[in-house]
Scaffold this motif. Structure first.
Motif, PDB file in Angstrom:
ATOM      1  N   SER A  24       3.926   0.116   1.952  1.00  0.00           N
ATOM      2  CA  SER A  24       3.729  -0.405   0.601  1.00  0.00           C
ATOM      3  C   SER A  24       2.386   0.053   0.054  1.00  0.00           C
ATOM      4  O   SER A  24       2.269   0.492  -1.085  1.00  0.00           O
ATOM      5  CB  SER A  24       3.799  -1.936   0.628  1.00  0.00           C
ATOM      6  N   ALA A  25       1.369  -0.043   0.893  1.00  0.00           N
ATOM      7  CA  ALA A  25       0.022   0.304   0.444  1.00  0.00           C
ATOM      8  C   ALA A  25      -0.126   1.819   0.209  1.00  0.00           C
ATOM      9  O   ALA A  25      -0.593   2.251  -0.839  1.00  0.00           O
ATOM     10  CB  ALA A  25      -1.008  -0.168   1.472  1.00  0.00           C
ATOM     11  N   GLY A  27       0.750   5.158  -0.988  1.00  0.00           N
ATOM     12  CA  GLY A  27       1.732   5.648  -1.953  1.00  0.00           C
ATOM     13  C   GLY A  27       1.108   6.637  -2.905  1.00  0.00           C
ATOM     14  O   GLY A  27       0.114   7.306  -2.573  1.00  0.00           O
ATOM     15  N   LEU A  28       1.690   6.708  -4.087  1.00  0.00           N
ATOM     16  CA  LEU A  28       1.146   7.626  -5.096  1.00  0.00           C
ATOM     17  C   LEU A  28      -0.304   7.292  -5.395  1.00  0.00           C
ATOM     18  O   LEU A  28      -1.085   8.144  -5.784  1.00  0.00           O
ATOM     19  CB  LEU A  28       1.978   7.526  -6.370  1.00  0.00           C
ATOM     20  N   GLY A  29      -0.654   6.014  -5.199  1.00  0.00           N
ATOM     21  CA  GLY A  29      -2.036   5.597  -5.407  1.00  0.00           C
ATOM     22  C   GLY A  29      -2.992   6.394  -4.529  1.00  0.00           C
ATOM     23  O   GLY A  29      -4.076   6.787  -4.967  1.00  0.00           O
ATOM     24  N   ASN A  30      -2.592   6.642  -3.290  1.00  0.00           N
ATOM     25  CA  ASN A  30      -3.463   7.371  -2.366  1.00  0.00           C
ATOM     26  C   ASN A  30      -3.441   8.866  -2.615  1.00  0.00           C
ATOM     27  O   ASN A  30      -4.466   9.533  -2.569  1.00  0.00           O
ATOM     28  CB  ASN A  30      -3.006   7.155  -0.914  1.00  0.00           C
ATOM     29  N   TYR A 105       6.331   3.828 -11.957  1.00  0.00           N
ATOM     30  CA  TYR A 105       6.119   4.451 -10.649  1.00  0.00           C
ATOM     31  C   TYR A 105       7.281   5.385 -10.330  1.00  0.00           C
ATOM     32  O   TYR A 105       7.111   6.481  -9.802  1.00  0.00           O
ATOM     33  CB  TYR A 105       6.064   3.340  -9.604  1.00  0.00           C
ATOM     34  N   PHE A 227      -4.544  -1.607  -6.718  1.00  0.00           N
ATOM     35  CA  PHE A 227      -3.323  -0.817  -6.765  1.00  0.00           C
ATOM     36  C   PHE A 227      -2.985  -0.253  -5.394  1.00  0.00           C
ATOM     37  O   PHE A 227      -1.872  -0.370  -4.906  1.00  0.00           O
ATOM     38  CB  PHE A 227      -3.490   0.320  -7.780  1.00  0.00           C
ATOM     39  N   SER A 228      -3.995   0.330  -4.766  1.00  0.00           N
ATOM     40  CA  SER A 228      -3.726   1.036  -3.524  1.00  0.00           C
ATOM     41  C   SER A 228      -3.362   0.092  -2.388  1.00  0.00           C
ATOM     42  O   SER A 228      -2.531   0.416  -1.542  1.00  0.00           O
ATOM     43  CB  SER A 228      -4.939   1.884  -3.138  1.00  0.00           C
ATOM     44  N   SER A 230      -1.847  -2.673  -2.787  1.00  0.00           N
ATOM     45  CA  SER A 230      -0.709  -3.488  -3.263  1.00  0.00           C
ATOM     46  C   SER A 230      -1.078  -4.961  -3.420  1.00  0.00           C
ATOM     47  O   SER A 230      -0.332  -5.836  -2.994  1.00  0.00           O
ATOM     48  CB  SER A 230       0.498  -3.386  -2.316  1.00  0.00           C
TER      49      SER A 230
HETATM   50  N1  PHE Z   1       0.021   0.648  -3.208  1.00  0.00           N
HETATM   51  C1  PHE Z   1       0.936   1.538  -3.848  1.00  0.00           C
HETATM   52  C2  PHE Z   1       0.284   2.899  -3.984  1.00  0.00           C
HETATM   53  O1  PHE Z   1      -0.854   3.093  -3.635  1.00  0.00           O
HETATM   54  C3  PHE Z   1       1.414   1.033  -5.180  1.00  0.00           C
HETATM   55  C4  PHE Z   1       1.876  -0.374  -5.158  1.00  0.00           C
HETATM   56  C5  PHE Z   1       1.224  -1.327  -5.898  1.00  0.00           C
HETATM   57  C6  PHE Z   1       2.939  -0.753  -4.348  1.00  0.00           C
HETATM   58  C7  PHE Z   1       1.605  -2.647  -5.843  1.00  0.00           C
HETATM   59  C8  PHE Z   1       3.318  -2.080  -4.282  1.00  0.00           C
HETATM   60  C9  PHE Z   1       2.651  -3.000  -5.029  1.00  0.00           C
HETATM   61  O2  PHE Z   1       0.884   3.815  -4.470  1.00  0.00           O
END
Ligand code: PHE
Length: 449
Positions: A24-25, A27-30, A105, A227-228, A230
């Motif tokens: 979950s953590a 993701g596209l954020g990283n 997303y 965001f990153s 979650s």
């Molecule tokens: N953490 C995810 C990312 O870094 C995005 C995300 C945010 C997923 C909130 C779940 C909840 O891409």
């Protein structure tokens, strides 16, 4: 559509939970946001601020969310409601936020699939800028890929907690780690790559010598921590609700934060050296992943293979995150509306897909529809990252610090006194003062500008 509370899913092991939560953590954020945000915000300066915020507010908030989830065994709305009715609204903010995030997303997730398919078919993208612009402006293609991404997400969520989410994460996450290391090794061994590494690890404080610049860095870093990791919208309340009592929440929160930060930094090491080696701009912004990188791959020996590997890893990261977003809303429908998992996931996915269509089209046909001067896509990201997540996080801290109470949280965190909680004092200070103060100050400053 019947559903009994006893039939709520469960993670089958600690390892499975950690993979799912890390999924979950990470993701596209990283992979997409972190490198370009650090590129725009002074490289290493941003990285350092990010790490400080992750430790000071990320870890405690994560721990608090998991404990609310495991204590109540409910989705975010049900969880707050059962602990204190007047605070149900925090859960509502979370569920709305999950909706908002997943709708945009999945648009980016769709772009990722498009790139994988393009590279797989052996197509050489000679004009990456033109390719990208034509693609995102098209009225049809981005919508189709967005729908495909959402369908894959929905399929995994229908599979359930242990057989869908946990099982897929246990495969995708380790694969992601291996793939990213392959790309990092390629990138840092390119001649000229050293500059990129320096940019990423040596802070250049001249980039933050005005109040405006500094507050921009702080706001971006804080938004990125939420965001990153979650946080602030109930994803970890939801995952925490599927946990067995004997799982060590403290250890889990350290591991998840560490792995998430590690992947963000590895993403920087994968991207920055390559960008510098081939003479591109590190501050290219959102296009870094979709425009600059394809150019880098194009100029690299065997680039197409690395391109495929890289975009597959981005895809794994994106899907394991989108699954957790869909699960938040699905779990609400299952717990509170008593719908079946299958019906809930499909129903919620359809609505999210529908909103996402507008986000997908806001790069082209709907590009001139502006909300407060920004496009639909930008409004959705602004609403979630800069408003809903920090506000959700702020109220959660207040709730845990002053309403539910540190002792109740600690009772859950220690599994009823079985596990030592050495950082309890720090946890308490962060929940009650540090985290709310940082969130509030940064939030107000950014609005004053
Ligand atoms: N953490 C995810 C990312 O870094 C995005 C995300 C945010 C997923 C909130 C779940 C909840 O891409």
């Amino acid at each position: 559509m019947k559903n009994e509370k006893q039939s709520r899913g469960k993670f089958s092991s600690s390892f499975g939970f950690i993979m799912a939560a890390t999924g979950s953590a990470v993701g596209l954020g990283n992979l997409w946001k972190f490198p370009y945000l650090s590129g725009q915000n002074g490289g290493a300066v941003f990285v350092i601020v990010y790490i400080i915020f992750a430790l000071a507010i990320g870890v405690p908030i994560m721990l608090a969310e998991m404990s609310i989830g495991r204590k109540t065994k409910l989705n975010p709305i049900g969880a707050y409601k059962s602990l204190n009715k007047r605070f149900t609204f925090i859960g509502v903010i979370g569920v709305i936020c999950a909706f908002v995030i997943l709708s945009y997303y999945s648009v980016i997730g769709g772009w990722v699939i498009k790139y994988i398919v393009t590279f797989f078919s052996g197509t050489h993208i000679s004009d990456a800028t033109g390719f990208f612009n034509n693609f995102i402006k098209s009225p049809v293609e981005p919508v189709i890929w967005h729908i495909i991404f959402m369908a894959i997400t929905c399929f995994i969520v229908i599979g359930g907690v242990s057989k869908g989410i946990e099982k897929s994460s246990k495969i995708m996450l380790p694969a992601l780690f291996i793939l990213i290391i392959v790309v990092v090794i390629r990138s840092v061994t390119l001649s000229g790559g050293l500059e990129g590494i320096k940019y990423f690890i040596i802070p250049d404080f001249s980039k933050v010598n005005s109040f405006d610049e500094l507050s921009k860095v702080l706001l971006s870093a804080m938004g990125q921590v939420f965001f990153s990791l979650s946080l602030g919208m109930g994803a970890l309340i939801t995952y925490g609700s599927y946990l067995k009592k004997d799982v060590n929440l403290q250890k889990s929160s350290y591991i998840i934060t560490a792995l998430d930060t590690l992947v963000a930094i590895l993403a920087g090491f994968a991207i920055m050296p390559a960008v510098f080696a081939f003479g591109f701009e590190p501050s290219a912004g959102p296009g870094l992943l979709f425009v600059t990188l394809p150019k880098v791959f194009e100029s690299m020996p065997l680039g197409i293979i690395f391109a495929i590997v890289f975009f597959i890893l981005v895809f794994f990261a994106a899907v394991s995150s989108s699954v957790s977003l869909l699960e938040v809303v699905t779990s609400y429908c299952i717990d509170n509306l008593k719908w079946s998992r299958k019906f809930s996931s499909i129903f919620v996915s359809l609505i999210m897909t529908f909103i996402g269509v507008f986000a997908a089209l806001s790069f082209g046909p709907l590009g001139n529809i502006k909300i407060f001067g920004i496009t639909i896509f930008e409004s959705l990201t602004f609403l979630s990252d800069k408003i809903l997540m920090p506000i959700g996080g702020l109220f959660m801290c207040i709730f845990v610090g002053y309403v539910w109470g540190i002792d109740n949280a600690s009772e859950e965190i220690t599994s009823g006194g079985k596990i030592k909680f050495r950082w309890k004092k720090l946890f308490s200070i962060s929940m009650k003062y540090i985290a709310p103060a940082i969130i509030l100050i940064i939030f107000i400053t950014s609005f004053l500008q």
